[in-house]
Structure formats: structure tokens, C-alpha cells
Design a protein around this motif. Structure first.
Motif, PDB file in Angstrom:
ATOM      1  N   CYS A 384       0.831  -1.215   0.000  1.00 56.66           N
ATOM      2  CA  CYS A 384       0.000   0.000   0.000  1.00 56.66           C
ATOM      3  C   CYS A 384       0.861   1.259   0.000  1.00 56.66           C
ATOM      4  N   HIS A 385       1.931   1.247   0.759  1.00 55.74           N
ATOM      5  CA  HIS A 385       2.798   2.421   0.817  1.00 55.74           C
ATOM      6  C   HIS A 385       3.534   2.640  -0.508  1.00 55.74           C
ATOM      7  N   LEU A 386       3.894   1.561  -1.190  1.00 55.00           N
ATOM      8  CA  LEU A 386       4.552   1.716  -2.485  1.00 55.00           C
ATOM      9  C   LEU A 386       3.592   2.275  -3.528  1.00 55.00           C
ATOM     10  N   PHE A 415       8.110 -15.376  -1.583  1.00 57.11           N
ATOM     11  CA  PHE A 415       7.883 -15.647  -3.000  1.00 57.11           C
ATOM     12  C   PHE A 415       6.421 -15.950  -3.306  1.00 57.11           C
ATOM     13  N   ARG A 416       5.615 -16.182  -2.273  1.00 59.76           N
ATOM     14  CA  ARG A 416       4.174 -16.316  -2.496  1.00 59.76           C
ATOM     15  C   ARG A 416       3.561 -14.974  -2.867  1.00 59.76           C
ATOM     16  N   HIS A 417       4.247 -13.888  -2.504  1.00 59.17           N
ATOM     17  CA  HIS A 417       3.730 -12.544  -2.783  1.00 59.17           C
ATOM     18  C   HIS A 417       4.427 -11.892  -3.976  1.00 59.17           C
ATOM     19  N   THR A 418       5.384 -12.591  -4.583  1.00 62.29           N
ATOM     20  CA  THR A 418       6.200 -11.959  -5.612  1.00 62.29           C
ATOM     21  C   THR A 418       5.375 -11.538  -6.822  1.00 62.29           C
ATOM     22  N   ASP A 419       4.438 -12.379  -7.249  1.00 64.04           N
ATOM     23  CA  ASP A 419       3.642 -12.034  -8.432  1.00 64.04           C
ATOM     24  C   ASP A 419       2.834 -10.758  -8.225  1.00 64.04           C
ATOM     25  N   SER A 420       2.369 -10.518  -7.003  1.00 68.27           N
ATOM     26  CA  SER A 420       1.593  -9.302  -6.737  1.00 68.27           C
ATOM     27  C   SER A 420       2.503  -8.087  -6.538  1.00 68.27           C
ATOM     28  N   LEU A 421       3.715  -8.313  -6.049  1.00 69.75           N
ATOM     29  CA  LEU A 421       4.643  -7.205  -5.812  1.00 69.75           C
ATOM     30  C   LEU A 421       5.402  -6.793  -7.067  1.00 69.75           C
ATOM     31  N   PHE A 422       5.561  -7.734  -8.004  1.00 70.19           N
ATOM     32  CA  PHE A 422       6.421  -7.505  -9.159  1.00 70.19           C
ATOM     33  C   PHE A 422       6.028  -6.263  -9.968  1.00 70.19           C
ATOM     34  N   PRO A 423       4.749  -6.056 -10.274  1.00 73.63           N
ATOM     35  CA  PRO A 423       4.390  -4.872 -11.086  1.00 73.63           C
ATOM     36  C   PRO A 423       4.750  -3.545 -10.421  1.00 73.63           C
ATOM     37  N   ILE A 424       4.474  -3.410  -9.135  1.00 75.62           N
ATOM     38  CA  ILE A 424       4.760  -2.132  -8.472  1.00 75.62           C
ATOM     39  C   ILE A 424       6.263  -1.933  -8.325  1.00 75.62           C
ATOM     40  N   LEU A 425       7.026  -3.014  -8.158  1.00 77.56           N
ATOM     41  CA  LEU A 425       8.480  -2.885  -8.095  1.00 77.56           C
ATOM     42  C   LEU A 425       9.038  -2.404  -9.431  1.00 77.56           C
ATOM     43  N   LEU A 426       8.457  -2.880 -10.521  1.00 80.34           N
ATOM     44  CA  LEU A 426       8.893  -2.412 -11.835  1.00 80.34           C
ATOM     45  C   LEU A 426       8.521  -0.943 -12.044  1.00 80.34           C
ATOM     46  N   ARG A 427       7.317  -0.555 -11.587  1.00 79.04           N
ATOM     47  CA  ARG A 427       6.902   0.845 -11.741  1.00 79.04           C
ATOM     48  C   ARG A 427       7.763   1.784 -10.906  1.00 79.04           C
ATOM     49  N   LEU A 429      10.799   1.769 -10.645  1.00 78.98           N
ATOM     50  CA  LEU A 429      12.019   2.127 -11.374  1.00 78.98           C
ATOM     51  C   LEU A 429      11.904   3.505 -12.024  1.00 78.98           C
ATOM     52  N   SER A 430      10.675   4.011 -12.146  1.00 79.29           N
ATOM     53  CA  SER A 430      10.467   5.346 -12.718  1.00 79.29           C
ATOM     54  C   SER A 430      10.487   6.432 -11.650  1.00 79.29           C
ATOM     55  N   ASP A 431      10.849   6.082 -10.421  1.00 78.79           N
ATOM     56  CA  ASP A 431      10.863   7.057  -9.338  1.00 78.79           C
ATOM     57  C   ASP A 431      11.868   8.173  -9.624  1.00 78.79           C
ATOM     58  N   GLU A 432      11.593   9.335  -9.050  1.00 73.37           N
ATOM     59  CA  GLU A 432      12.464  10.488  -9.280  1.00 73.37           C
ATOM     60  C   GLU A 432      13.785  10.384  -8.528  1.00 73.37           C
ATOM     61  N   SER A 433      13.806   9.592  -7.459  1.00 74.67           N
ATOM     62  CA  SER A 433      14.997   9.517  -6.605  1.00 74.67           C
ATOM     63  C   SER A 433      15.907   8.359  -7.016  1.00 74.67           C
ATOM     64  N   ASP A 434      17.197   8.650  -7.170  1.00 76.16           N
ATOM     65  CA  ASP A 434      18.171   7.593  -7.465  1.00 76.16           C
ATOM     66  C   ASP A 434      18.278   6.601  -6.312  1.00 76.16           C
ATOM     67  N   GLU A 435      18.169   7.101  -5.088  1.00 76.78           N
ATOM     68  CA  GLU A 435      18.263   6.214  -3.926  1.00 76.78           C
ATOM     69  C   GLU A 435      17.132   5.195  -3.916  1.00 76.78           C
ATOM     70  N   VAL A 436      15.938   5.644  -4.258  1.00 76.26           N
ATOM     71  CA  VAL A 436      14.793   4.726  -4.318  1.00 76.26           C
ATOM     72  C   VAL A 436      15.017   3.677  -5.402  1.00 76.26           C
ATOM     73  N   ILE A 437      15.507   4.114  -6.557  1.00 74.16           N
ATOM     74  CA  ILE A 437      15.747   3.169  -7.659  1.00 74.16           C
ATOM     75  C   ILE A 437      16.812   2.148  -7.269  1.00 74.16           C
ATOM     76  N   LEU A 438      17.852   2.588  -6.579  1.00 74.47           N
ATOM     77  CA  LEU A 438      18.901   1.661  -6.146  1.00 74.47           C
ATOM     78  C   LEU A 438      18.345   0.582  -5.231  1.00 74.47           C
ATOM     79  N   LYS A 439      17.529   0.999  -4.243  1.00 74.72           N
ATOM     80  CA  LYS A 439      16.935   0.027  -3.324  1.00 74.72           C
ATOM     81  C   LYS A 439      15.964  -0.891  -4.060  1.00 74.72           C
ATOM     82  N   ASP A 440      15.227  -0.326  -5.006  1.00 74.08           N
ATOM     83  CA  ASP A 440      14.290  -1.123  -5.793  1.00 74.08           C
ATOM     84  C   ASP A 440      15.038  -2.178  -6.603  1.00 74.08           C
ATOM     85  N   LEU A 441      16.155  -1.793  -7.178  1.00 74.80           N
ATOM     86  CA  LEU A 441      16.961  -2.746  -7.953  1.00 74.80           C
ATOM     87  C   LEU A 441      17.531  -3.843  -7.056  1.00 74.80           C
TER      88      LEU A 441
END
Length: 758
Positions: A384-386, A415-427, A429-441
Motif C-alpha cells: 500500500c505504501h509503495l 515468494f508467495r507474494h512476488t507475483d503481486s509485488l512484481f508490477p509495483i516494483l517495476l513501476r 524504477l520510474s521514481d524520481e529519486s536515485d536512492e529509491v531506484i537503487l533500493k528497488d533494484l
């Protein structure tokens, strides 16, 4: 309070005579008359006389008054509700005398006395309020001296009265809580869950004095909790703190957050079942600005402490073992190792920060607690926070740190939650902050490489993406960490990090995102791929992306993506090892990688030549340049040739420039460079390459005494098992597709122009 000398009155003398005669019935009769016919009369003067008479009776009875307290007190308390303020004042006087005589005997009637006093505390008449305060102090003295106070019977009344909104009533309640807390024989801590919510509500009162009193009371409770953590009901108060950690009032929020910090550190894993609620309260605070710096710092300690409570044992696959039997005492790893860091910049609820010597919640070996990690609830909160675009950068970073931590500590369940988390983790990557993108990666890289991701239930992709890949991705060989059904016994080199079935899915979706968001590719594409090469195996990343791009239908995107990958390959320090591997082509793996990259690099002619230069396939580079005469030479094409010339002058191609000294053994290198020179118009790049070629020495001048011996300085053995003829044919085929696609785009543009004209 100006009490009269009631001992001289007739009713007092009469009662004394009955006491001397031990005439109980007559004593009760006198009290009844004073109560019914006077104190409860309709006439104010009669009520006043009745109250004075009852007080006189109590004085006359002396120590025996305890036998008649019910009859003496009830009519007086009734007069507390009288509309006449003077009568309410006389009622206070009368009850004061009754209580003063009876002392400890009034404790069985404490609840009704407290109830009456709590009402008078908010009385609008100052005289009545003054009289009630005098009676209140007397009653507090009696409770403090006695060891027979019925706390169990009093708590329900206290719980009810603590929610009063009247300031004077609140002040009265807090004063009593402070008194009861100070009595050694009264353990109010056992009943703290009953009144904690009310205390936090009083803490938000408009009166500074009341807020300060409540702050002191909460501080005393917190000190007691630290001294005796084994007797504290942490679990019963956790949700109360969660609610008030989200309060709009800064003092309430800070105090509740300080309590939460201490609860997590003292109770340890007892707090785990409430993790989702705690995170809901704590995470938004991490993005507070300097105006709420104290709250932010305490919230950060809470977040770090809670994260340390999650351990690998929480990842038990057997659902029957989810409720683990663990000692409630936290281990050193589960506690904050630095007490100063835990309290730095924070304010204790009582204003006293000298609590460094806090106790740890210890229990005997027989006392065990069932602890369950509610992972579903935690993931839901993080998800929800993401999704919430309004949250601050530090909160998003904390959420991603939590996800990474959970994938490390509890990979199977996560990994039971990975399919539901995967789309928001990919989105993300478009964050404005480099730090956020690094943690996301980091999270995405962990998903792509975790052994837990290689299970029978997880495919590499779905739908049209579910196609066999020629890329041999390495599957985890750590069989000890996985069930036998989850391991596919493929071999992988020890130096290559293991990849699971999510890796290929990640690569496909990453390229899809680049295709749909060209701005992301332009601004962050190189940054994302370079970081992934540090987090994962660079060879696998380039191998898989090349294979996916080979099937890309959008040829324009494929050409752009290949150009981006080629620039990263040639210029990034992160890919030094991969460049060296390709430069020599000594191993079957390196030759296989070259062929895979080459087929996709054919989407961009100039990048294909640069790949040949990198791998020292100079003859093939020359053959490719010969084919450029058949291609459509555009401004973009010439720009890329210009950039290639600039790259040749970079340190990466130092070995290539040195090989120009060995003219005899590198004729095709010189021919290829001359071919590029002939493609370029008269420009700065043309001048640069021309000057370089002018420096190529005359072969005759370079001959030495050892010229009859075969030269080995720059000569590389030709890569065997590579069919260059087939590669050249593939290049022509791909370029023909690009030519057809350009013609189709031009045709569509012409039709659109005609429609506009019409």
C-alpha cells in the motif's frame, strides 16, 4: 473550611449517650431521621441542618462510625447533586468530617466517594471546588496510608471516568493516578492496559498544566515498565500505541512513539504479531521534515528495531510450525546494540531521558510465548505504501529495505507474494529519486537470484513470454537450502552467481518498461542496467537481453536498446571483466556470448562493427563495412559512426590503436578504419580518424632483425567454431527488415499527410 463545633449540639450528645448504652437501633434511628426528614428534605434549610446533624453524629460515634458509614455517606453524596451551591458546599463539609473520623473504614466505600468527588471537581462554584479539593486531599492521605485499598474494584470506575472531556475532571483523574502510582503496595502497572488509551487522550488536552501532569504520569509508568518488564502486558497495549502513534497532536505522537520504541526493545518478538500496525504508524513518520525531527528519529529506531526481530526461523515451510515457541527475551542481534543511538534526539514521555539502564524482558525457562509473524499483513502494508504516490522518499526507501530484508530472511514465504509485488516494483524504477531506484533494484535483483525463486510453481514468464530461451541461465545448486522438488540439477560455474526462473521474467518486463517509457530509457536506462550488472551477473544480463531483443517486433526500439547496451558495454567500469572476456574469445562461453550479442547487435549496424572491434574480429568488421554501401545512410547513421570514431580514441580501445603498429598482422583493422573514414563526410570525426591513420607506420620501416619470425605481439588466434559467413548473412537479413520497416513507416506518414491535406 470554617466548620462549626458540632460537639455542643443536642444530636451529638444524644448519639454519645446511645453509644455509651450500646444502643445500636436508636443510633440507626437517629441517623435515619436526619437522612430522610432533613438531609433529603425538600426545604433547603432542612437539608442544611440534616447535613450538619449527620456530620455531628459521625463525630459522636468516633471509631464506631465505621459501622454506620453507608447510612451516613449516602444522603450526603445525594446532596452533591443539589442545585444550590451552598448546599453542595455544606455537603463537602459534612463528608469531610465523616471521612476524617472514619479514616480507613471509608475505603470499602471508596468508589462512591471517588465518583462524587469527580463530579465536584468540575463544579462551577469556586467555594464548592475548594471544599472538594480539601476532601480530596484527605482521601488521598487515607489511601496512601492504608494497605487495604481495593484496586480491582476501583479500575472499572477509573476506566470510565478517564474519558471525561472536562478539564477539571481530567486534572482530578490524573492526580489520583499519580497518587496510586506512588503507593508501593498498589501495583497499578497490572491495570495499565485499562487506562492507557484514556491517558493518551488526556495528553492532548488544551491545558498545558494538564498535559504536563499527564506527561509526568506516563513517564512514571514508563520508568516502572523498564524496571519490571517481566510483569508488563506488552501485547495488550500494542494496538493502543499503534493508534496514538498516528495522532495529529505532536506530543501524543512523540510520546506514543517513544513508548513503542521501548516496547519493541523490551518485549522483542512479542511485538511481531503487531508488525503490520506498527509499520502503518511508523513508516509515514520517516519522511517528516525538521519540524518533526524528534518523531522522525524515534520512528526510525522503531523501524530498525522491528526489522531485527524477523529471523530466518520465521520462514518455516510447515504451516504447523508457524507459531514458534521462543523465549521472549530478545537476543543481542534482535535488540538495539547502541542505547545512545536508540534515544538520540528523542524525547521521553516524561521529559526525562535518563533511561539508559533499561531492563530487558526476561522470563523463566518455563514461561514461553507463541509468536507468529504475520507476513501477509506486513506485505500488504508495504504494498500500500509503495502504491501511494504521496509518501515521501525516505518512506519509500524504508519500504524497499523491508522487502529486501524479508526476501533475505523469509524467502520461501515472500515468494508467495512476488507475483503481486512484481508490477509495483517495476513501476518504482520510474521514481524520481536515485536512492529509491537503487533500493528497488536490490529487491528485484534478490528476487531474480534467490534460490527460493526456483520452484516448480514459478515459471519464467507467462502467456506469450513463455518460450524456451537459448540463454542458459544458471539455476541454484544450493540444494541444502531447497526442497528436492525445487532444484533442477543444472551445473553452473562457481564464479557465476545463480539465477532463478524470475530472472528471465525480470529481463522481459524491464525491456517492456523501457519500450513503453522511452524517457525512462533515455534518462535512467544506462544507470539501471549498470547497477544490475553490479547486483547480478553481467554476462547473464547481456545474454538474456540480447536473446529477448532478437525477437523484438518494434525494430526501432530494438535498435535504440542495442545502442544503449553497446555504449554500456564499451564504456562502463562495471563491465571491465566482461569486456576482457569478449576481447579474447578464448573460451566456448565467451564465443557463445559473442554470437548471441552479435545477432541482436545487428539491429544497429554501427554497434555491430564496434562489437567486432571489441572482440578483435577485424576481418569481419571490414566485411560488414563493405555492406554499408547497400544501406540507407541517414544523419543518425553518420552520427553513430562519428561516436564510434570518438570511442576508438578512448582508453578502452588502447589495445586496438597499438595493434596499428603491427601492420603486417592486422591489415583488416586498417582497412576497416579506412572504410569508416570513407563513410564520414568532411567533419571533425573525419579529421580525427584521418590523423590517426596517418600515424600508421610504413611496413618496410617497421621491419627488424626478427621480422622473419612470426609476430605474436597482437595476433590473436582466430576464434574457432564461429561461422562468420552465417553471421554476415544474419546481418543482411536483419538490415533488410529494418529497411522494410522504414519504408512502411514512411508510407504511413505519407498517407497521414494526404488525409490532413484532404
Amino acid at each position: 473550611v470554617g466548620l462549626e463545633d458540632l460537639s455542643n449540639r443536642d444530636d451529638s450528645v444524644l448519639v454519645r449517650e446511645f453509644v455509651a448504652q450500646n444502643n445500636t437501633s436508636q443510633i440507626k434511628h437517629v441517623i435515619q431521621i436526619l437522612s430522610q426528614e432533613f438531609a433529603l428534605s425538600q426545604h433547603p434549610h432542612s437539608r442544611k441542618g440534616g447535613l450538619i446533624g449527620l456530620a455531628a453524629c459521625s463525630i459522636a460515634l468516633g471509631k464506631d462510625s465505621g459501622l454506620y458509614l453507608k447510612e451516613l455517606i449516602e444522603p450526603v453524596l445525594t446532596c452533591f447533586n443539589d442545585a444550590d451551591s451552598r448546599l453542595r458546599y455544606y455537603a463537602c463539609e459534612a463528608l469531610y468530617n465523616i471521612v476524617k473520623v472514619a479514616r480507613g473504614s471509608v475505603l470499602p466505600h471508596f468508589n462512591v466517594l471517588f465518583d462524587g468527588l469527580s463530579k465536584l471537581a468540575a463544579d462551577p462554584d469556586p467555594n464548592v471546588k475548594s471544599g472538594s479539593e480539601l476532601l480530596d486531599r484527605l482521601l488521598k492521605d487515607i489511601v496512601t496510608e492504608s494497605n487495604q485499598f481495593d484496586l480491582v474494584g476501583f479500575i472499572p470506575l477509573l476506566r470510565e471516568r478517564i474519558y471525561s472531556n472536562n478539564q477539571y475532571a481530567r486534572q482530578f483523574i490524573i492526580s489520583w493516578i499519580l497518587v496510586l502510582e506512588s503507593v508501593p503496595d498498589i501495583n497499578l502497572l497490572d491495570y495499565l492496559p485499562e487506562i492507557l488509551d484514556g491517558l493518551f487522550q488526556i495528553l492532548g488536552d488544551n491545558s498545558k498544566e494538564i498535559r504536563k501532569m499527564c506527561e509526568v504520569a506516563l513517564g512514571e509508568f514508563l520508568k516502572e515498565i523498564k524496571k519490571n518488564p517481566s510483569s508488563v502486558k506488552f501485547a495488550e497495549m500494542a494496538n493502543i500505541l499503534v493508534i496514538h502513534c498516528q495522532a495529529a497532536d505532536d506530543l501524543i505522537q512523540l510520546t506514543a512513539m517513544c513508548w513503542m520504541r521501548e516496547f519493541i526493545q523490551l518485549a522483542g518478538r512479542v511485538m511481531l504479531p503487531y508488525s503490520s500496525g506498527i509499520l502503518t504508524a511508523v513508516l509515514p513518520c520517516l519522511s517528516y521534515d525538521d519540524r518533526k525531527k524528534n518523531i522522525k528519529e524515534v520512528a526510525n529506531v522503531c523501524n530498525q528495531s522491528l526489522m531485527k526481530l524477523v529471523i530466518p526461523e520465521d520462514d518455516e515451510m510447515d504451516e504447523a510450525k508457524q507459531s514458534m515457541t521462543l523465549l521472549a527475551e530478545p537476543t543481542p542481534e534482535e535488540s538495539i546494540s547502541n542505547p545512545e543511538a536508540a534515544s538520540s534526539g528523542s524525547l521521553e514521555a516524561s521529559g526525562d531521558s535518563n533511561f539508559s539502564n533499561s531492563s530487558v524482558f526476561t522470563v523463566t525457562s518455563s514461561e514461553r510465548i507463541q509468536v507468529t509473524l504475520n507476513l501477509d499483513g506486513i506485505v500488504q502494508v508495504l504494498d500500500c505504501h509503495l502504491h501511494d504516490t504521496s509518501i515521501g522518499m525516505m518512506t519509500r526507501i524504508a519500504v524497499l529495505k523491508w522487502l529486501y530484508h524479508l526476501y533475505i530472511k523469509t524467502p520461501r514465504k515472500m515468494f508467495r507474494h512476488t507475483d503481486s509485488l512484481f508490477p509495483i516494483l517495476l513501476r518504482t524504477l520510474s521514481d524520481e529519486s536515485d536512492e529509491v531506484i537503487l533500493k528497488d533494484l536490490e529487491v528485484l535483483a534478490e528476487i531474480a537470484s534467490s534460490p527460493a525463486g526456483q520452484t516448480e510453481g514459478h515459471g519464467a514468464s507467462d502467456g506469450s513470454e513463455a518460450r524456451p530461451s537459448p540463454v542458459e541461465l544458471h539455476v541454484p545448486a544450493r540444494a541444502s537450502q531447497l526442497s528436492s522438488s525445487g532444484t533442477k540439477g543444472l551445473e553452473c560455474s562457481p564464479s557465476t552467481p545463480t539465477m532463478n526462473s524470475y530472472f528471465y521474467k525480470f529481463m522481459i518486463n524491464l525491456l517492456k518498461r523501457f519500450s513503453s517509457e522511452r524517457k525512462l530509457l533515455e534518462t535512467r536506462g544506462a544507470f539501471i542496467i549498470r547497477q544490475l550488472c553490479l547486483l547480478l551477473n553481467a554476462e547473464n544480463i547481456f545474454h538474456s537481453m540480447a536473446d529477448i531483443l532478437l525477437r523484438e517486433e518494434d525494430l526501432k526500439f530494438a535498435s535504440t536498446m542495442v545502442h544503449t547496451l553497446n555504449t554500456i558495454l564499451l564504456t562502463s567500469s562495471e563491465l571491465f571483466q566482461l569486456r576482457n572476456q569478449l576481447k579474447d574469445l578464448k573460451t566456448p562461453e565467451s564465443r557463445n556470448l559473442f554470437c548471441c550479442l552479435y545477432r541482436s547487435w545487428c539491429h544497429n549496424p554501427v554497434t555491430t562493427v564496434s562489437l567486432c572491434f571489441l572482440t578483435q574480429n577485424y576481418k569481419h568488421a571490414y566485411d560488414l563495412i563493405q555492406k554499408f554501401g547497400d544501406l540507407e545512410v541517414t544523419v543518425d547513421f553518420l552520427t553513430e559512426v562519428d561516436k564510434l570514431v570518438q570511442l576508438i580514441e578512448c582508453p578502452i580501445f588502447t589495445y586496438l590503436r597499438l595493434q596499428l603498429l603491427d601492420v603486417k598482422n592486422n591489415p583488416y583493422l586498417i582497412k576497416a578504419l579506412y572504410g569508416l573514414l570513407m563513410l564520414l563526410p568532411q567533419s571533425s570525426a573525419f579529421q580525427l580518424l584521418s590523423h590517426r591513420l596517418q600515424c600508421v607506420p610504413n611496413p618496410e620501416l617497421m621491419q627488424t632483425a626478427d621480422s622473419t619470425k612470426p609476430s605474436t605481439g597482437f595476433k590473436r588466434a582466430s576464434a574457432s567454431n564461429i561461422d562468420y559467413t552465417e553471421l554476415l548473412q544474419h546481418f543482411e537479413k536483419v538490415q533488410n527488415k529494418h529497411l522494410e520497416a522504414r519504408h512502411q513507416r514512411a508510407g504511413r506518414a505519407e498517407q497521414l499527410d494526404r488525409r490532413v491535406v484532404l
